[in-house]
Motif scaffolding. Structure first.
Motif, PDB file in Angstrom:
ATOM      1  N   LEU A  98       0.828  -1.212   0.000  1.00  0.00           N
ATOM      2  CA  LEU A  98       0.000   0.000   0.000  1.00  0.00           C
ATOM      3  C   LEU A  98       0.861   1.260   0.000  1.00  0.00           C
ATOM      4  CD1 LEU A  98      -2.746  -1.310   2.414  1.00  0.00           C
ATOM      5  CD2 LEU A  98      -3.121  -0.562   0.035  1.00  0.00           C
ATOM      6  N   ARG A  99       2.002   1.235   0.678  1.00  0.00           N
ATOM      7  CA  ARG A  99       2.913   2.391   0.644  1.00  0.00           C
ATOM      8  C   ARG A  99       3.492   2.586  -0.759  1.00  0.00           C
ATOM      9  NH1 ARG A  99       2.362   5.966   4.759  1.00  0.00           N
ATOM     10  NH2 ARG A  99       3.742   7.004   3.315  1.00  0.00           N
ATOM     11  N   TYR A 100       3.781   1.476  -1.446  1.00  0.00           N
ATOM     12  CA  TYR A 100       4.276   1.587  -2.817  1.00  0.00           C
ATOM     13  C   TYR A 100       3.212   2.213  -3.714  1.00  0.00           C
ATOM     14  CZ  TYR A 100       8.863  -0.726  -2.855  1.00  0.00           C
ATOM     15  OH  TYR A 100      10.187  -1.025  -2.696  1.00  0.00           O
ATOM     16  N   VAL A 101       1.975   1.750  -3.585  1.00  0.00           N
ATOM     17  CA  VAL A 101       0.889   2.299  -4.405  1.00  0.00           C
ATOM     18  C   VAL A 101       0.699   3.777  -4.097  1.00  0.00           C
ATOM     19  CG1 VAL A 101      -1.601   2.203  -4.861  1.00  0.00           C
ATOM     20  CG2 VAL A 101      -0.278   0.086  -4.702  1.00  0.00           C
ATOM     21  N   LEU A 104       3.595   5.758  -5.573  1.00  0.00           N
ATOM     22  CA  LEU A 104       3.503   5.805  -7.039  1.00  0.00           C
ATOM     23  C   LEU A 104       2.495   6.857  -7.473  1.00  0.00           C
ATOM     24  CD1 LEU A 104       4.232   4.577  -9.817  1.00  0.00           C
ATOM     25  CD2 LEU A 104       2.291   3.041  -9.490  1.00  0.00           C
ATOM     26  N   ILE A 105       1.339   6.860  -6.843  1.00  0.00           N
ATOM     27  CA  ILE A 105       0.326   7.875  -7.172  1.00  0.00           C
ATOM     28  C   ILE A 105       0.852   9.266  -6.855  1.00  0.00           C
ATOM     29  CG2 ILE A 105      -1.985   8.764  -6.607  1.00  0.00           C
ATOM     30  CD1 ILE A 105      -2.761   5.767  -6.053  1.00  0.00           C
ATOM     31  N   HIS A 106       1.459   9.417  -5.688  1.00  0.00           N
ATOM     32  CA  HIS A 106       1.969  10.719  -5.251  1.00  0.00           C
ATOM     33  C   HIS A 106       3.024  11.252  -6.216  1.00  0.00           C
ATOM     34  CE1 HIS A 106       3.164  13.175  -1.406  1.00  0.00           C
ATOM     35  NE2 HIS A 106       2.756  13.937  -2.397  1.00  0.00           N
ATOM     36  N   MET A 107       3.897  10.372  -6.676  1.00  0.00           N
ATOM     37  CA  MET A 107       5.019  10.807  -7.518  1.00  0.00           C
ATOM     38  C   MET A 107       4.651  10.944  -8.997  1.00  0.00           C
ATOM     39  SD  MET A 107       7.838  11.082  -5.568  1.00  0.00           S
ATOM     40  CE  MET A 107       9.203  10.777  -6.659  1.00  0.00           C
ATOM     41  N   THR A 108       3.459  10.479  -9.389  1.00  0.00           N
ATOM     42  CA  THR A 108       3.081  10.563 -10.798  1.00  0.00           C
ATOM     43  C   THR A 108       1.894  11.508 -10.977  1.00  0.00           C
ATOM     44  OG1 THR A 108       1.809   8.499 -10.585  1.00  0.00           O
ATOM     45  CG2 THR A 108       4.067   8.310 -11.415  1.00  0.00           C
ATOM     46  N   TRP A 109       0.678  10.986 -11.070  1.00  0.00           N
ATOM     47  CA  TRP A 109      -0.453  11.865 -11.363  1.00  0.00           C
ATOM     48  C   TRP A 109      -0.948  12.623 -10.133  1.00  0.00           C
ATOM     49  CZ3 TRP A 109      -1.123   6.544 -11.295  1.00  0.00           C
ATOM     50  CH2 TRP A 109      -2.108   6.041 -10.467  1.00  0.00           C
ATOM     51  N   ASN A 110      -0.614  12.202  -8.939  1.00  0.00           N
ATOM     52  CA  ASN A 110      -0.843  12.915  -7.687  1.00  0.00           C
ATOM     53  C   ASN A 110      -2.282  13.382  -7.478  1.00  0.00           C
ATOM     54  OD1 ASN A 110      -0.086  13.863  -5.167  1.00  0.00           O
ATOM     55  ND2 ASN A 110       0.515  15.859  -5.959  1.00  0.00           N
ATOM     56  N   ASN A 111      -3.221  12.514  -7.745  1.00  0.00           N
ATOM     57  CA  ASN A 111      -4.619  12.824  -7.448  1.00  0.00           C
ATOM     58  C   ASN A 111      -4.854  12.497  -5.980  1.00  0.00           C
ATOM     59  OD1 ASN A 111      -7.514  12.072  -7.023  1.00  0.00           O
ATOM     60  ND2 ASN A 111      -7.657  12.784  -9.145  1.00  0.00           N
ATOM     61  N   VAL A 112      -5.232  13.511  -5.196  1.00  0.00           N
ATOM     62  CA  VAL A 112      -5.375  13.344  -3.754  1.00  0.00           C
ATOM     63  C   VAL A 112      -6.410  12.286  -3.408  1.00  0.00           C
ATOM     64  CG1 VAL A 112      -5.985  14.508  -1.593  1.00  0.00           C
ATOM     65  CG2 VAL A 112      -4.596  15.697  -3.297  1.00  0.00           C
ATOM     66  N   PHE A 119      -3.361   5.224   1.219  1.00  0.00           N
ATOM     67  CA  PHE A 119      -2.813   5.813   2.451  1.00  0.00           C
ATOM     68  C   PHE A 119      -3.663   5.410   3.651  1.00  0.00           C
ATOM     69  CE2 PHE A 119      -2.423   9.270   5.562  1.00  0.00           C
ATOM     70  CZ  PHE A 119      -1.049   9.275   5.749  1.00  0.00           C
ATOM     71  N   ALA A 120      -4.972   5.566   3.524  1.00  0.00           N
ATOM     72  CA  ALA A 120      -5.869   5.224   4.634  1.00  0.00           C
ATOM     73  C   ALA A 120      -5.853   3.724   4.913  1.00  0.00           C
ATOM     74  CB  ALA A 120      -7.284   5.702   4.325  1.00  0.00           C
ATOM     75  N   LEU A 121      -5.900   2.916   3.862  1.00  0.00           N
ATOM     76  CA  LEU A 121      -5.847   1.463   4.052  1.00  0.00           C
ATOM     77  C   LEU A 121      -4.532   1.052   4.710  1.00  0.00           C
ATOM     78  CD1 LEU A 121      -7.424   0.106   0.745  1.00  0.00           C
ATOM     79  CD2 LEU A 121      -8.411   0.031   3.050  1.00  0.00           C
ATOM     80  N   GLY A 122      -3.453   1.683   4.310  1.00  0.00           N
ATOM     81  CA  GLY A 122      -2.157   1.396   4.919  1.00  0.00           C
ATOM     82  C   GLY A 122      -2.155   1.703   6.406  1.00  0.00           C
ATOM     83  N   ASN A 123      -2.792   2.808   6.774  1.00  0.00           N
ATOM     84  CA  ASN A 123      -2.874   3.162   8.191  1.00  0.00           C
ATOM     85  C   ASN A 123      -3.692   2.134   8.970  1.00  0.00           C
ATOM     86  OD1 ASN A 123      -1.329   5.398   7.652  1.00  0.00           O
ATOM     87  ND2 ASN A 123      -3.066   6.798   7.565  1.00  0.00           N
ATOM     88  N   VAL A 124      -4.768   1.651   8.362  1.00  0.00           N
ATOM     89  CA  VAL A 124      -5.589   0.617   9.009  1.00  0.00           C
ATOM     90  C   VAL A 124      -4.765  -0.661   9.175  1.00  0.00           C
ATOM     91  CG1 VAL A 124      -7.600  -0.879   8.693  1.00  0.00           C
ATOM     92  CG2 VAL A 124      -7.786   1.585   8.260  1.00  0.00           C
ATOM     93  N   VAL A 125      -4.012  -1.032   8.147  1.00  0.00           N
ATOM     94  CA  VAL A 125      -3.170  -2.226   8.225  1.00  0.00           C
ATOM     95  C   VAL A 125      -2.117  -2.055   9.314  1.00  0.00           C
ATOM     96  CG1 VAL A 125      -1.446  -3.612   6.986  1.00  0.00           C
ATOM     97  CG2 VAL A 125      -3.582  -2.968   5.851  1.00  0.00           C
ATOM     98  N   LEU A 126      -1.518  -0.882   9.396  1.00  0.00           N
ATOM     99  CA  LEU A 126      -0.511  -0.631  10.425  1.00  0.00           C
ATOM    100  C   LEU A 126      -1.114  -0.751  11.827  1.00  0.00           C
ATOM    101  CD1 LEU A 126       2.421   0.112  11.073  1.00  0.00           C
ATOM    102  CD2 LEU A 126       1.764   2.530  10.845  1.00  0.00           C
TER     103      LEU A 126
END
Length: 140
Positions: A98-101, A104-112, A119-126
């Motif tokens: 999820l951090r990679y995804v 990747l979004i942040h560094m390319t098309w960067n749609n919030v 990001f949110a799913l990653g936080n839930v997993v953490l």
């Protein structure tokens, strides 16, 4: 499964961090070469003249050093305590994916809206990783 398996997702996240770190000078030097900015625009971080293509890697780097510190700490706690389980390892890989995804979004098309989901799913997993670790610790 040995406890050292937890080091693989840790290494994968560190690799992503180093890749993003490498983008910071590459994009800054390119912007200076193209005369989009001057070296002084980076004297105290980034001036308002610095465009988003140049500024985004710096922000992505900060993202990779904020909450992921809790990931690294937990992985080390699990290793030291002998608490690496298949579920914890699976969650660790899910978090890293999820951090990679997100990155990747942040560094390319960067749609919030798009990057918010991983990001949110990653936080839930953490958070789940922490809960699983302490639940396993409590029943030992």
């Amino acid at each position: 499964m040995t406890g050292t398996a937890i080091f693989w997702p840790m290494g994968a996240l560190a690799l992503l961090t180093f890749i993003v770190l490498g983008q910071i000078p590459l994009r800054r030097f390119a912007a200076v070469r193209k005369k989009e900015v001057t070296p002084d625009d980076f004297r105290f971080g980034e001036s308002a003249r610095v465009g988003s293509r140049v500024a985004i890697p710096n922000r992505a780097m900060m993202n990779l050093l904020e909450l992921p510190i809790l990931f690294y700490v937990l992985c080390l706690m699990a290793f030291v305590s002998g608490g690496v389980t298949p579920l914890l390892l699976w969650l660790a890989w899910a978090y890293v994916g999820l951090r990679y995804v997100h990155t990747l979004i942040h560094m390319t098309w960067n749609n919030v809206a798009h990057r918010l989901v991983p990001f949110a799913l990653g936080n839930v997993v953490l958070m789940a990783m922490w809960a699983v670790f302490f639940a396993n610790l409590a029943i030992r």
